[in-house]
Design a protein around this motif. Sequence first.
Motif, PDB file in Angstrom:
ATOM      1  N   ASP A  55    -140.140 -25.646  40.756  1.00 63.38           N
ATOM      2  CA  ASP A  55    -139.632 -24.312  41.046  1.00 63.38           C
ATOM      3  C   ASP A  55    -138.571 -23.885  40.050  1.00 63.38           C
ATOM      4  N   GLN A  56    -137.623 -24.802  39.879  1.00 65.33           N
ATOM      5  CA  GLN A  56    -136.538 -24.464  38.950  1.00 65.33           C
ATOM      6  C   GLN A  56    -137.106 -24.255  37.557  1.00 65.33           C
ATOM      7  N   GLU A  57    -137.976 -25.167  37.200  1.00 59.07           N
ATOM      8  CA  GLU A  57    -138.586 -25.099  35.877  1.00 59.07           C
ATOM      9  C   GLU A  57    -139.314 -23.790  35.650  1.00 59.07           C
ATOM     10  N   ALA A  58    -140.015 -23.374  36.680  1.00 63.89           N
ATOM     11  CA  ALA A  58    -140.820 -22.169  36.544  1.00 63.89           C
ATOM     12  C   ALA A  58    -139.961 -21.008  36.072  1.00 63.89           C
ATOM     13  N   TYR A  59    -138.825 -20.836  36.724  1.00 63.22           N
ATOM     14  CA  TYR A  59    -137.953 -19.728  36.348  1.00 63.22           C
ATOM     15  C   TYR A  59    -137.343 -19.940  34.976  1.00 63.22           C
ATOM     16  N   ALA A  60    -136.895 -21.160  34.746  1.00 64.19           N
ATOM     17  CA  ALA A  60    -136.250 -21.455  33.471  1.00 64.19           C
ATOM     18  C   ALA A  60    -137.236 -21.221  32.321  1.00 64.19           C
ATOM     19  N   THR A  61    -138.449 -21.694  32.497  1.00 58.86           N
ATOM     20  CA  THR A  61    -139.443 -21.571  31.419  1.00 58.86           C
ATOM     21  C   THR A  61    -139.831 -20.124  31.197  1.00 58.86           C
ATOM     22  N   GLN A  62    -139.901 -19.404  32.310  1.00 59.70           N
ATOM     23  CA  GLN A  62    -140.243 -17.988  32.182  1.00 59.70           C
ATOM     24  C   GLN A  62    -139.201 -17.273  31.324  1.00 59.70           C
ATOM     25  N   GLU A  63    -137.943 -17.604  31.571  1.00 57.66           N
ATOM     26  CA  GLU A  63    -136.868 -16.990  30.787  1.00 57.66           C
ATOM     27  C   GLU A  63    -137.029 -17.342  29.315  1.00 57.66           C
ATOM     28  N   LEU A  64    -137.368 -18.599  29.095  1.00 62.12           N
ATOM     29  CA  LEU A  64    -137.514 -19.079  27.726  1.00 62.12           C
ATOM     30  C   LEU A  64    -138.656 -18.342  27.006  1.00 62.12           C
ATOM     31  N   LEU A  65    -139.777 -18.245  27.694  1.00 66.07           N
ATOM     32  CA  LEU A  65    -140.933 -17.577  27.092  1.00 66.07           C
ATOM     33  C   LEU A  65    -140.619 -16.108  26.824  1.00 66.07           C
ATOM     34  N   LYS A  66    -139.889 -15.532  27.766  1.00 61.71           N
ATOM     35  CA  LYS A  66    -139.523 -14.129  27.641  1.00 61.71           C
ATOM     36  C   LYS A  66    -138.711 -13.920  26.360  1.00 61.71           C
ATOM     37  N   ALA A  67    -137.778 -14.805  26.164  1.00 65.96           N
ATOM     38  CA  ALA A  67    -136.904 -14.677  25.003  1.00 65.96           C
ATOM     39  C   ALA A  67    -137.659 -14.903  23.696  1.00 65.96           C
ATOM     40  N   LYS A  68    -138.571 -15.833  23.727  1.00 64.55           N
ATOM     41  CA  LYS A  68    -139.183 -16.269  22.462  1.00 64.55           C
ATOM     42  C   LYS A  68    -140.533 -15.601  22.163  1.00 64.55           C
ATOM     43  N   CYS A  69    -141.259 -15.205  23.203  1.00 67.78           N
ATOM     44  CA  CYS A  69    -142.669 -14.841  22.956  1.00 67.78           C
ATOM     45  C   CYS A  69    -143.053 -13.418  23.365  1.00 67.78           C
ATOM     46  N   PHE A  70    -142.454 -12.927  24.449  1.00 67.97           N
ATOM     47  CA  PHE A  70    -143.001 -11.715  25.062  1.00 67.97           C
ATOM     48  C   PHE A  70    -142.913 -10.474  24.181  1.00 67.97           C
ATOM     49  N   ASP A  71    -142.018 -10.515  23.202  1.00 66.22           N
ATOM     50  CA  ASP A  71    -141.924  -9.359  22.318  1.00 66.22           C
ATOM     51  C   ASP A  71    -143.259  -9.017  21.693  1.00 66.22           C
TER      52      ASP A  71
END
Lengths: 626, 492
Positions: free
Chosen positions: A46-62
């Motif tokens: 659960d924790q990971e899910a949110y943390a990773t989502q933030e990470l992907l958002k910062a690095k990839c979603f653009d």
Amino acid sequence: MNIYCCPSVKNPPKTGLSVRLAGLCFTLLTVINLTSSAQEENKVADQEAYATQELLKAKCFDCHGVDRQKSGLRLDDRPSALKGGNSGTPGIAPGKPLDSAIVHRFTLPSDDEKTMPPKDRPRLTAEESLQIIHWIHRGAVWPSYKGFEEENSEKEIESVATIPAESGAETGLVNFSKRVLPIFQKNCISCHGPDEQAKGLRLDSVADIMDANADGLLLVAGKADESELFRRISLPEDDQEIMPPSDFGSPLSTADQELIKQWINEGANFDQQDLETSNEADTIVVASPVAAEDLAKLTQIGALAAPIAQDTNLIQVDFSQISSQIGDEQLTLLQPFKEQLHWLDIGGTKITDDGLAKLAVFPNLVRLHLENTSIGDNGLQHLQTLTRLTYLNIFNTQVSDVGLEHLKPLEKLDQIYLWKTQVTEAVAEKLMADRPNLAVNLGWEYELKKKLLVHLEEPVNKAVGLSQSGAINAIVNLVSKDNLEVAKKLATSAIQKQTTLEEKARASDEVYAKLSALFDDDSCCAKAHQEGNKCAHDCCKKALADGLVCLKCNPGAKDKQTDLEEKARASDEVYAKLSALFDDGSCCAKAHQEGNKCAHDCCKKALTDGLVCLKCNPGAKDKQTN
Amino acid sequence: MLPIREYLQTETRRQFFGKAALGLGGAALATLTPPALSANESLQNTGESGNGMLKSPHSSPNAKRAIYLFMSGAPSQLDLFDYKPKMKDWFDQDLPESIRRGQRLTTMTSGQNRFPIAPSIYKFKKYDNGGDGAWISELLPHHSTMVSDLAIVKTVHTEAINHDPAITYICTGDQLPGKPSLGAWLSYGLGSENEDLPAFVVMNATWTGRKSAQALYNRLWGAGFLPSQHQGVLLRSSGDPILFLSNPDGVVPQTRQQMLAALNQLNRKNYQEVGDPEIHARISQYEMAFRMQTSVPELTDFSKEPPYILDMYGPDVHKPGTFAYCCLMARRLAERGVRFTQIFHRGWDQHGNVTGDLPNQARDVDQPATALVQDLKQRGMLDDTLVVWGGEFGRTIYCQGGLSRTNYGRDHHPKCYTVWMAGAGIQPGIVHGETDDFSYNILRDPVHIHQLNATILSQLGVDHRRLSVKFQGLDHRLTGVEEAKVIGDILA
């Protein structure tokens, strides 16, 4: 717990990746082994899910998010990420970091042209890489992905592994759901969507669009200029027919128009996943055509066997015109069409319950005719695997309430024909209530009865059989002229007439049942009786009509019959005596005057005991005792 | 064209057909043998020749077959389906010019001094069809029980204003005679599902309304320039159902068979020499006739129909040739895989005496047509059988001849009339289109008769634009040259 180790890595996307990842894997293994219980694992996930989502958002979603999907890849929602971009490799393969395109790309050397994030952007740190790999390994849990909990993650992994590469991905074809559907959703669905369907048109799902294109005019594959949809969106702004209409919004941008044009010209295809998620049965795609010689085996015996249409490999097989020659064994001829069999008509044939087992293997069967056969409840259990079935015709079969239970797994069934079966109205009506999308047909009389019931209420409630009494025409006429009173009376009398007829038939059945016990062994009458018929000899028919056994054909019945007759006579004599005891005006006396016996249960019982019912004839008490 | 070129072309064609003839001749011999004698051979060949030109429909069909209940003479939409309550207040008032707008009239009323409005004297009721409801006149009480199965199209229109061109138009797609009929196109395109019966059967029902009815002509079910085996086969109601089908007295089936086999050989020989495709048609018609010698008696024997089914179609069902009899026959034909059945019911041309004749006409068809739809439905056949009811045009709101409170006449009206369709992917329980208060002009959703035909073809899986035949330098199709769109709004 030792489920993740390098030897199990199969078919890495690029050679060399596994070597590069070996170090990371080792670390990962250690991390996993440290986690002790499943519960803790979930918490971590659960924790990971949110943390990773933030990470992907910062690095990839653009570049791979809602606004842009470079190389067709979108990582901000799970299905898209799982599907991957134009390369055809899953962007994220839950449980399999080594098969995930993004892992492959961010582990490339920093000077590699294909590395991600691109050279001009900050690379992922070792910790960040590890976090993503770890997260993918655990199933790539998505915080916003509803229903993930219910899905078994192992199953998920398996199914992802079998998703085929997106067709046309290599050639850069316009992807419908990613690029075209959003245009529809933005511009069209306020009038052509779930809330409103102007002109019956919906553009918000693949199924609806395919539906709307049933006539092939909305979208002419390969010909945007001939497609009504493109014509309407590309009209001049002041044209009355332009879509969206001028008072609802501005015309589509040239870019959007071009995209739709390109998509139609490329064949107006919906991609594989859209087809799979569409609940339309006719979107089944069967790749391989049937072999002509297999079809010929069917046409040789006179069956109709042919592709359903020019644009499909699905076939129909119809035995109904040669039904008398067809039994279970001919069904083996269908075996080569496991995938392709779409419509099957074995109505009127000699198939049996056991024979239906042969039909269990046709996953793409949607229409099945079994009417006018001797199949029953046991046969239907073989149909449970036909989950795509939408049409089932079992009228005039032995199927009863029990059999319908077997059809529960057939969720796509939308028509079932139950006229002249043993299924009761109560059970059929429950089925109608439970499954509003299933049209249950119990025959014309049933439907008419329900319609007339609105006007006539009680009398027609029992009106099955109205047409037998010949009154239906008159009743329908009267109802249409609002002459309800007369119609009710007519219906009531028609039902009475019908009931009397039925009772007579029942009574004669009862008499026959008694008489049949008297038949001589092996006589013509006994033989016919064994076969479920009545003897057709004139002499025997006449005797039966008189309530007797034909003594010419059953000489042995003479004595037995005399006994019976005597008994009947005796009981008549007893009744004659008893009837003298009835109270004046009692129910029994009235019935007696009309030449009948009283139908009350209490009275009937008393009479069979050789007594008069004292409840109804209290005055008879004294006389009777005497 | 240079004569020499023409000759060479014919020669090529002849050679081509010559080759084909060998195949067909073989089929002919084999199919002439009764199935009981050599089932394998005969069926092997019929599998090939029985298919239509398309082999398979263009797209997945909703309908495997269709039944067209054709009301010849043009039923009055105003007294049956198209309810116009405002007309009550317009009794005997002149039709406003703003409504007629110079519309061409037939010579039967164009000379009238006035065009007084004749409101329908019949009561209408709105019946629940599962949607917005449907108005039905008291003349069709049985129809009122099945509105939830019908798509009632109130806005069909045509250009023709007289019977002959109009009925030719709707039946063949052209006002000029000579084009193939709807059924012939279907037979040509899709072929037959039953080798023992024609793909296209026609029946002419008796009627009880106006006795002097419009004539019918063979061309309405003709094959036009298609091979003539695709023309409708007329099933007669009295005497032999099909003329000249029975063997002459003293001729046993074997003799007949030998004779036909020899005749076919001669035909084949002739064919190789002349190359006329009509000889093909002749061979296949002889074959069909031979097979029908056994299939037709079975077809026309109603003795196994249970009494409650006969009652469903009404008392007339016992009289051969009535509309009721034909409707039951149509169901039996559908069960036997006949692709297209067309029943012509005449006597709907009420120029005068609407209230004397129309109720009889309506009674003729009301119960049987309802029974047909409902009988198909309870057998699970309505799902893939398209039923169409309609005529060649509509009738006027203004009166032809004398107008009274109890009687009136109506002239031809091509600008709007009512047709209903049921089954086979047609959306049930809807009313499509709207006409003005006079049932004179269409307000919404017009449906040209070409569109109606395009829709019928489309439900059978045929793209009307792609079923065409070259003739006299044009790719002919049923729906004409101009684009005719399938009526998308009435499809389920």
